[in-house]
Design a protein around this motif. Structure first.
Motif, PDB file in Angstrom:
ATOM      1  N   TRP A  25       0.621  -1.167   0.089  1.00  0.00           N
ATOM      2  CA  TRP A  25       0.100  -0.028  -0.064  1.00  0.00           C
ATOM      3  C   TRP A  25       0.938   1.159   0.130  1.00  0.00           C
ATOM      4  CZ3 TRP A  25      -4.459  -1.251   4.216  1.00  0.00           C
ATOM      5  CH2 TRP A  25      -5.014  -2.217   3.856  1.00  0.00           C
ATOM      6  N   VAL A 112      -6.096   5.212   4.725  1.00  0.00           N
ATOM      7  CA  VAL A 112      -6.024   3.728   4.050  1.00  0.00           C
ATOM      8  C   VAL A 112      -6.736   2.795   5.338  1.00  0.00           C
ATOM      9  CG1 VAL A 112      -3.677   4.137   3.200  1.00  0.00           C
ATOM     10  CG2 VAL A 112      -4.101   3.221   5.461  1.00  0.00           C
ATOM     11  N   TYR A 230      -5.537  -1.672  -4.152  1.00  0.00           N
ATOM     12  CA  TYR A 230      -4.154  -0.722  -4.539  1.00  0.00           C
ATOM     13  C   TYR A 230      -3.358  -1.601  -5.705  1.00  0.00           C
ATOM     14  CZ  TYR A 230      -4.963   1.760  -0.320  1.00  0.00           C
ATOM     15  OH  TYR A 230      -5.413   2.590   0.719  1.00  0.00           O
TER      16      TYR A 230
END
Length: 247
Positions: A25, A112, A230
């Motif tokens: 990520w 996130v 992602y």
């Protein structure tokens, strides 16, 4: 924000989330920021709902000037300890997303691991978008992810899930999703080596992509690009996580 969550969980969070692909990520976020930002200085990046700082510290190590914001002081305590051990200078602020109030502007913002799903009304989500936009420099970029309705329906049909850390901590989650309200409830029981089992009840809301785009536009953002997790691949309806990139 739901006041009763991320208290006892905060001290078990990193152990129980050890398999989360934070490195992937952070790499995706780094690549995306480099594509969108042209700052002559080290970009200032806000990590909204930063939790224990797993993304905050990784981006700081990549050279970004980080600010971490979270409503849970318990999670922030873990984040501050993590930054201290890594010898990183990061500003952490205990704030609700809807009341975001920074000391200045930032070049980018990230959120996130479905932090925005905890906002249970469109009004709450819109106000958070407005606050981020207020503190975002012209030409800045906002990168965030959200759990999808497909994910909540999948978890609900499977009845729940559980997990265990290598250090012995564990959790068991009962999952229910109400399509009428689009609210998902996680009832999570945690098992620690150092305390009696305890339960936290978490609520998240599913937002269709078109609703998120509408609210972003109302908050003053431009067109949003939406991806399947992602991956950089276009968003598909059967994805568990949608990633938005918007300026």
């Amino acid at each position: 924000m739901q006041d009763s969550i991320y208290k006892g969980f905060a001290y078990l969070y990193d152990a129980l989330m050890a398999n989360t692909p934070y490195e992937d990520w952070a790499a995706y976020i780094n690549t995306t920021l480099q594509k969108h930002l042209a700052a002559a200085h080290a970009p200032i990046v806000l990590d909204l709902a930063c939790g224990t700082g797993s993304i905050t510290t990784r981006l700081a190590k990549m050279g970004y000037d980080m600010i971490g914001v979270d409503a849970s002081v318990d999670m922030l305590a873990e984040a501050q300890q993590k930054a201290y051990e890594a010898k990183l200078s990061i500003l952490f602020l205990a704030q609700d997303m809807q009341e975001l109030d920074l000391y200045g502007t930032v070049d980018a913002a990230v959120c996130v691991c479905d932090g925005l799903n905890y906002l249970l009304t469109e009004e709450e989500l819109l106000e958070t978008f407005r606050r981020v936009k207020l503190f975002l420099n012209p030409g800045g970029v906002f990168i965030f992810d959200m759990n999808t309705e497909y994910k909540f329906k999948y978890l609900s049909s499977s009845g729940g899930f559980d997990g265990e850390a290598e250090t012995g901590e564990a959790y068991s989650c009962d999952n229910t999703y109400d399509p009428a309200t689009q609210i998902n409830q996680y009832s999570v029981t945690f098992y620690s080596n150092d305390s009696e089992p305890f339960t936290e009840v978490h609520h998240q809301r599913a937002y269709p992509v078109w609703v998120v785009k509408r609210l972003l536009a109302e908050a003053g953002f431009g067109a949003a690009a939406v991806f399947s997790g992602y991956t950089g691949e276009p968003y598909m309806e059967d994805e568990l996580r949608a990633v938005f990139v918007v300026g």
